[in-house]
Scaffold this motif. Structure first.
Motif, mmCIF file in Angstrom:
data_model
loop_
_atom_site.group_PDB
_atom_site.id
_atom_site.type_symbol
_atom_site.label_atom_id
_atom_site.label_comp_id
_atom_site.label_asym_id
_atom_site.label_seq_id
_atom_site.Cartn_x
_atom_site.Cartn_y
_atom_site.Cartn_z
ATOM 1 N N SER A 198 26.899 -26.154 36.200
ATOM 2 C CA SER A 198 27.009 -25.315 35.000
ATOM 3 C C SER A 198 26.431 -23.927 35.212
ATOM 4 N N SER A 199 25.244 -23.851 35.823
ATOM 5 C CA SER A 199 24.536 -22.564 35.916
ATOM 6 C C SER A 199 24.228 -22.123 37.339
ATOM 7 N N GLY A 200 24.602 -22.916 38.333
ATOM 8 C CA GLY A 200 24.347 -22.526 39.708
ATOM 9 C C GLY A 200 23.212 -23.319 40.340
ATOM 10 N N VAL A 201 23.201 -23.310 41.669
ATOM 11 C CA VAL A 201 22.203 -24.089 42.412
ATOM 12 C C VAL A 201 20.801 -23.521 42.221
ATOM 13 N N GLU A 202 20.692 -22.203 42.061
ATOM 14 C CA GLU A 202 19.363 -21.599 41.900
ATOM 15 C C GLU A 202 18.664 -22.132 40.656
ATOM 16 N N ARG A 203 19.390 -22.266 39.553
ATOM 17 C CA ARG A 203 18.794 -22.819 38.334
ATOM 18 C C ARG A 203 18.397 -24.277 38.543
ATOM 19 N N ALA A 204 19.187 -24.997 39.318
ATOM 20 C CA ALA A 204 18.831 -26.385 39.616
ATOM 21 C C ALA A 204 17.555 -26.454 40.445
ATOM 22 N N PHE A 205 17.387 -25.503 41.386
ATOM 23 C CA PHE A 205 16.152 -25.455 42.169
ATOM 24 C C PHE A 205 14.944 -25.228 41.260
ATOM 25 N N LEU A 206 15.066 -24.284 40.343
ATOM 26 C CA LEU A 206 13.953 -24.000 39.437
ATOM 27 C C LEU A 206 13.667 -25.197 38.536
ATOM 28 N N PHE A 207 14.704 -25.908 38.139
ATOM 29 C CA PHE A 207 14.519 -27.116 37.324
ATOM 30 C C PHE A 207 13.707 -28.156 38.095
ATOM 31 N N VAL A 208 14.053 -28.367 39.355
ATOM 32 C CA VAL A 208 13.315 -29.327 40.187
ATOM 33 C C VAL A 208 11.866 -28.884 40.356
ATOM 34 N N ARG A 209 11.664 -27.599 40.569
ATOM 35 C CA ARG A 209 10.289 -27.090 40.730
ATOM 36 C C ARG A 209 9.467 -27.289 39.460
ATOM 37 N N ASP A 210 10.053 -26.968 38.302
ATOM 38 C CA ASP A 210 9.297 -26.979 37.045
ATOM 39 C C ASP A 210 9.002 -28.377 36.540
ATOM 40 N N PHE A 211 9.868 -29.349 36.832
ATOM 41 C CA PHE A 211 9.709 -30.660 36.219
ATOM 42 C C PHE A 211 9.379 -31.779 37.206
ATOM 43 N N PRO A 306 -4.950 -24.359 44.170
ATOM 44 C CA PRO A 306 -3.929 -25.154 43.463
ATOM 45 C C PRO A 306 -2.519 -24.794 43.928
ATOM 46 N N PHE A 307 -1.605 -25.708 43.678
ATOM 47 C CA PHE A 307 -0.211 -25.455 44.015
ATOM 48 C C PHE A 307 0.321 -24.294 43.181
ATOM 49 N N ASP A 308 1.152 -23.501 43.806
ATOM 50 C CA ASP A 308 1.778 -22.369 43.119
ATOM 51 C C ASP A 308 3.127 -22.837 42.581
ATOM 52 N N PHE A 309 3.171 -23.130 41.279
ATOM 53 C CA PHE A 309 4.403 -23.601 40.666
ATOM 54 C C PHE A 309 5.245 -22.454 40.107
ATOM 55 N N GLY A 310 4.851 -21.226 40.400
ATOM 56 C CA GLY A 310 5.642 -20.072 39.989
ATOM 57 C C GLY A 310 6.415 -19.463 41.137
ATOM 58 N N ILE A 311 6.286 -20.045 42.311
ATOM 59 C CA ILE A 311 6.947 -19.484 43.475
ATOM 60 C C ILE A 311 8.450 -19.764 43.398
ATOM 61 N N GLN A 312 9.233 -18.855 43.907
ATOM 62 C CA GLN A 312 10.682 -18.996 43.962
ATOM 63 C C GLN A 312 11.113 -18.959 45.422
ATOM 64 N N LEU A 313 11.413 -20.131 45.958
ATOM 65 C CA LEU A 313 11.863 -20.206 47.349
ATOM 66 C C LEU A 313 13.287 -19.676 47.452
ATOM 67 N N GLU A 314 13.531 -18.884 48.471
ATOM 68 C CA GLU A 314 14.871 -18.369 48.670
ATOM 69 C C GLU A 314 15.815 -19.496 49.063
ATOM 70 N N THR A 315 17.080 -19.324 48.708
ATOM 71 C CA THR A 315 18.061 -20.361 48.973
ATOM 72 C C THR A 315 18.200 -20.638 50.465
ATOM 73 N N LYS A 316 17.998 -19.627 51.296
ATOM 74 C CA LYS A 316 18.154 -19.817 52.729
ATOM 75 C C LYS A 316 17.066 -20.714 53.321
#
Length: 322
Positions: A198-211, A306-316
């Motif tokens: 629906s919204s792309g793989v990047e949004r799915a990555f952020l969903f996995v990270r956040d939850f 502590p773990f950094d849960f705000g990090i955004q890993l690049e798709t590569k």
């Protein structure tokens, strides 16, 4: 006339008054209320515990509105048909097709989409991102430890816990209610797959990270991964990092010949203290000291950053190859 006025004053003064000076009226409960409530409570107790009923059985239930609200609660944009497919289990789809077949519906209209493909895609996305996140957040931990932490985050219990608290329980179309942990975990993976479509793989990555990745918050990593042979692993790590062979030394003992004996062992390498531990015998104290040394070398102590849960890993950096 004065006598009537006296009676009126006496009646007024007999009524209770509140602080504001107004007269309070007493609330009267009918005599039949108490026996009726007791009888109803007795019948409920005699009937026994009731089976949980799905929320969809209530009159005011609107499934489409609930799907829309589910996405808005998570601040995600879903395609409603995909999201509905993500909540449909294969067993329920087969059961629905059989019911429609008995009603005489044409075979061409019997197809009911299930979440098998979405769940497989979501599980692949979640596994790829969690592996990349653990490797980035715990670079000093060996591959076996990273694999154990990844397996914990991808376990059925963890995924079911996340799925339940996201509110998927009453939205799932399954043959059983309440849904099992396997069904809850499978549905969460399907939701991830639906979000990717629906919204792309990047949004799915952020969903996995956040939850999912946030389940490591305030977690003792030794409860997830504890080396089976810590002293042997410590020797391998010291050899790889060229720190010298680890040497356990007895630092102190107390009550040797009693049931309350305690030994204090430290592990040194090149005359530097790597870790120390206590135990009821020398072997246990040595293993505890080795685990403490591994925690220091792998940066797994409780006082670590502590773990950094705000990090955004690049798709590569996330390997999505099949």
């Amino acid at each position: 006339m004065s006598l009537i006025r006296g009676f009126a004053v006496a009646i007024t003064m007999a009524k209770p008054m509140n602080r504001t000076g107004t007269v309070q009226t007493c609330r009267h409960i009918k005599r039949w209320v108490s026996p009726t409530l007791r009888e109803l409570a007795h019948r409920v107790q005699k009937q026994g515990p009731q089976k949980p009923e799905p929320r969809a059985g209530f009159i005011e239930w609107n499934y489409r509105s609930e799907l829309f609200a589910f996405g808005k609660r998570l601040n995600e944009e879903f395609q409603l048909p995909l999201l509905q497919t993500a909540f449909t289990e294969r067993t329920y789809a087969h059961q629905e097709q059989e019911r429609q077949r008995k009603l005489g519906i044409a075979e061409s209209d019997l197809h009911t989409a299930d979440n098998v493909e979405l769940a497989a895609k979501g599980a692949h996305i979640a596994k790829a991102y969690i592996e990349a996140y653990v490797q980035h957040s715990l670079p000093k931990v060996p591959a076996i430890g990273q694999k154990a932490i990844t397996s914990y985050l991808l376990s059925t219990e963890t995924l079911a816990h996340v799925s339940t608290h996201l509110g998927t329980k009453d939205l799932i179309f399954a043959s059983e209610y309440p849904p099992s942990n396997e069904t809850l975990a499978n549905t969460l993976n399907a939701v991830i797959g639906a979000l990717a479509d629906s919204s792309g793989v990047e949004r799915a990555f952020l969903f996995v990270r956040d939850f999912i990745c946030t389940q490591l918050n305030q977690k003792d990593l030794l409860d997830i991964w504890t080396p089976e042979q810590p002293l042997q692993l410590l020797g391998e790590v010291c050899a790889q990092r060229k720190l010298g062979e680890p040497e356990p030394r007895l630092l102190g003992d107390c009550g040797k010949n009693t049931v309350l004996s305690a030994f204090h062992v430290g592990i040194y390498s090149n005359r530097q203290l790597l870790g120390k531990g206590f135990g009821e015998d020398v072997k246990t104290a040595t293993e505890t000291a080795a685990i403490d040394a591994l925690q220091t070398l792998f940066d797994l102590h409780d006082n670590r950053r502590p773990f950094d849960f705000g990090i955004q890993l690049e798709t590569k950096h996330v390997r999505l190859e099949a």
